[in-house]
Write an enzyme that holds these catalytic residues in place. Sequence first.
Site, mmCIF file in Angstrom:
data_model
loop_
_atom_site.group_PDB
_atom_site.id
_atom_site.type_symbol
_atom_site.label_atom_id
_atom_site.label_comp_id
_atom_site.label_asym_id
_atom_site.label_seq_id
_atom_site.Cartn_x
_atom_site.Cartn_y
_atom_site.Cartn_z
ATOM 1 C CE1 TYR A 109 -4.432 -1.315 0.848
ATOM 2 C CE2 TYR A 109 -2.983 -3.169 1.343
ATOM 3 C CZ TYR A 109 -4.239 -2.669 1.067
ATOM 4 O OH TYR A 109 -5.314 -3.529 1.010
ATOM 5 N N PRO A 138 -12.580 -0.074 -1.652
ATOM 6 C CG PRO A 138 -11.656 -0.502 -3.747
ATOM 7 C CD PRO A 138 -12.616 0.410 -3.041
ATOM 8 C CE LYS A 168 -11.600 -5.027 6.933
ATOM 9 N NZ LYS A 168 -10.989 -6.320 6.725
ATOM 10 C CE1 TYR A 228 -5.644 -4.483 4.130
ATOM 11 C CE2 TYR A 228 -5.416 -6.838 4.496
ATOM 12 C CZ TYR A 228 -5.417 -5.756 3.639
ATOM 13 O OH TYR A 228 -5.187 -5.948 2.290
#
Length: 394
Positions: free
Chosen positions: A205, A298, A302, A387
Amino acid sequence: MTQITTTDVAIIGAGPAGMLLSHLLAAQGVESVVIEARSQEYVASRIRAGVLEHSTVELLRSVGLADRLEAEGDEHRGIHLQWPGERHHLDFVDLTGRSVWIYGQTELQKDLIAARTAAGQQVHYEAADVALHDLRTEAPSVTFTDPSGEPHRVRARAVAGCDGSFGPSRGAVGADLRRTWERVYPYSWLGVLADVAPSTDELIYAWHPDGFALHSMRSSTVSRFYLQVPNSTSADEWSHDRIWDALAARLGHGQDGWELEPGTITDTSVLPMRSYVQTPMRDGRLFLAGDAAHIVPPTGAKGLNLAVADVALLAPALADLVRGDSRQADAYSDTALRRVWRCTHFSWWMTTMLHTGTDPFDTQLQLSQLRWVATSEAGATGLAENYAGLPIGF
């Protein structure tokens, strides 16, 4: 002449939520009929989520749906969090004792179709003019027309709306009850699918001044990437060379010797970003699950997992309801919405922390937050807990 079918639960939608619900109901001896507007081929081929929470995997194992997942999926301990000059690994297992799995929604859909086909599940694909009736009675029904033009009516004890944001179930909740909350974000994702082995062991990320980027994967030979782009962007504006150049810059090609390996791009699409919640998730004998009730950006992985959690709560509630006990059904909406709002907040938090804008003050806040998450055990644990996924029905 209308064909009439009687069952316990009419399920609208044959995606993962609807097919998993039919599987869970069957395990409790409850019959169902599934009604889907699209073709089986279309539903099976939709490219969607690829990260499964710990609780999702535990549920799939418990109901005999995890054999291929465990053989072909990839268990990940965490993610990489990155901004220019820095990359940090957050180990979810060390922080919370819970991992995640990479397994595409298309693969899970194949498993569900195979299991329900083997069980003789009745599924009506390509159903037109789907309509819901008598939802506030004890004898609701669903009508539709099959591909040959023949009308059908499915009489049931309950109706489960698992038909996403564009199906008829969401709108069937009465206006006297319905409330909605929505946030549309000022950016979208350009999604990229490429036939190339992942250049990373776990998801990256990346915050970058040019915009967010994500390096994900679908298998050992297929990689999935996302780039932050302005709203109203067309995928045609992005040549393959431009995509690889942007991914290399935002993901840190050459940083500490790491290299992004390009490959053949097989699909590009633009995904708008929004948060949406509709309450309640029940009206009479209609129960909503998954995208029919809520949408999340997104970034936090989830969407699919929320749908799984919904139907995991809904299946025993419906099983009790058709046998005359309404207590779990009465509690379903409130119980499900606790998790929905928690995941909605987490998805918003991840999204606003990682996507860049034009305000330099916001930029400094984002970088401060990223440093805190990456260097504070409390911050890292909070991200990891959300997460990797909270227990279903927490």
